[in-house]
Design an enzyme around this catalytic site. Structure first.
Site, PDB file in Angstrom:
ATOM      1  N   GLY A  74       0.209  -2.732   5.228  1.00 49.03           N
ATOM      2  CA  GLY A  74       0.271  -4.057   5.873  1.00 49.03           C
ATOM      3  C   GLY A  74      -1.013  -4.755   6.285  1.00 49.03           C
ATOM      4  CB  THR A 131      -1.166   0.050   1.629  1.00 50.66           C
ATOM      5  OG1 THR A 131      -1.776  -1.157   1.481  1.00 50.66           O
ATOM      6  CG2 THR A 131      -1.681   1.267   1.810  1.00 50.66           C
TER       7      THR A 131
HETATM    8  N1  GLY Z   1      -3.228  -3.034   4.456  1.00 48.31           N
HETATM    9  C1  GLY Z   1      -3.692  -2.699   3.237  1.00 48.31           C
HETATM   10  C2  GLY Z   1      -4.554  -4.248   3.392  1.00 48.31           C
HETATM   11  O1  GLY Z   1      -4.977  -4.758   3.816  1.00 48.31           O
HETATM   12  O2  GLY Z   1      -6.136  -3.533   2.254  1.00 48.31           O
END
Ligand code: GLY
Length: 355
Positions: free
Chosen positions: A257, A205
């Site tokens: 994460g 991300t």
């Molecule tokens: N942190 C991004 C997701 O789990 O979609």
């Protein structure tokens, strides 16, 4: 930056002992919380982002220095990464869901007006953060999802396009060909339920947050989410309080994460609240990671020593210019830009990889 290392148990206990059993959201000490407020124009400006955001922090800082509003600056920064076919964690070239379709989540928040916009499970739009910005700027809503979000994007003249690149399609096909017990559907078999299904599947991300010299803060989080997820799965990124929040009087926190762990604990909101009670960005970030660790009990989410077997990272800025990147596992790096330039810095972390 202080603490480019394992965060000591002693230090943690001194600052956040009460948090192990649960996280009391303490009342703020006063409006503005602990950070020392500076006069307008005198705050040390800073931009933080995940490790994949080095170009983003550079562009964001440059725009901000020329007077661009913090929200426009951070979104312009992450747009570079959303458009990069080689970054498989976001936008064009992001890894798809289990049916081979790229589905994107994003949220934006503007500190000075405390307004937010977000989209989730959005298909065929390269820069979901721009759609989230339109939700903030042109509607009375905060979150649009799925077909509605796509309709809204198209109504605003944003072009639909295929986001699956050849390389992401091949990665998905390989996963599909080898699919056995590694998908997200839990069976009735107890042994099967113990298997870690997320390991090796990116939840990459990008988060980017900026504080300008007037003390104003904005941030954005944007992602293609967990690779090969069940269609419609939404992670933490577009959820205000998980993927990000800003309190312009205190600071901001954003996440990358394992989104499920963040959603179960609303860590980013909690971290900002903790900064408001006087914790530093490092202390607040580590406190919420400890909380996640103490709440993680399912065997498929734990390693052989009982530690969370997933990555979770937070990027924090305090109103007075202090900042930190904290990670469940380290060593790891994050991106920072200040008047000294843009660079990677070491994160503070709870557990050492390979230990
Ligand atoms: N942190 C991004 C997701 O789990 O979609």
């Amino acid at each position: 930056m202080p603490f480019p290392r394992f965060y000591s148990r002693r230090k943690f206990l001194a600052t956040a002992a009460s948090l192990m059993a649960g996280l009391p959201l303490l009342p703020r000490l006063k409006a503005g919380g602990a950070p020392t407020l500076q006069k307008r124009g005198q705050t040390p400006a800073v931009v933080v982002s995940s490790a994949n955001g080095l170009k983003a922090v550079k562009v964001t800082y440059r725009l901000m220095s020329k007077g661009t509003d913090t929200l426009e600056a951070v979104i312009s920064g992450v747009n570079l990464v959303e458009s990069d076919p080689n970054d498989r964690s976001v936008g064009y070239g992001g890894l798809p869901n289990e049916e081979g379709v790229v589905e994107l989540d994003s949220a934006v928040m503007h500190g000075p007006t405390h307004r937010a916009g977000a989209v989730a499970a959005l298909r065929n739009i390269r820069k979901p953060s721009r759609v989230a910005q339109l939700v903030l700027e042109t509607t009375d809503h905060v979150l649009l999802v799925g077909a509605g979000a796509l309709k809204f994007a198209k109504a605003n003249g944003i072009r639909e396009e295929e986001l699956l690149t050849e390389s992401s399609r091949k990665a998905w096909l390989k996963w599909k060909r080898n699919l056995s017990r590694g998908d997200d559907w839990l069976s009735d078999d107890e042994e099967d339920r113990g298997i870690a299904r997320h390991v090796g599947r990116p939840t990459g991300t990008i988060h980017c947050a900026a504080l300008n010299s007037d003390g104003d803060i904005s941030c954005v989080t944007t992602t293609s989410g967990l690779a090969y997820k069940i269609p419609g799965r939404v992670g933490d990124s577009p959820i205000i309080g998980a993927g990000l929040p800003v309190d312009n009087a205190i600071g901001s926190c954003g996440s990358t994460g394992r989104g499920e762990a963040n959603l179960q604990n609303l860590c980013s909101f909690a971290a900002v609240e903790l900064m408001g009670t006087g914790m530093s960005p490092e202390e607040a970030g580590i406190a919420v990671l400890r909380r996640v660790a103490s709440h993680t009990t399912q065997s498929r989410l734990l390693d052989e020593k009982g530690r969370p077997n997933f990555g979770l990272m937070f990027y924090l800025i305090a109103k007075d210019g202090r900042y930190a990147g904290v990670s469940m596992w380290g060593p790891d790096k994050y991106s920072v830009a200040t008047r000294k330039g843009s660079r990677h810095e070491e994160m503070v972390y709870l557990y050492t990889r390979g230990s």
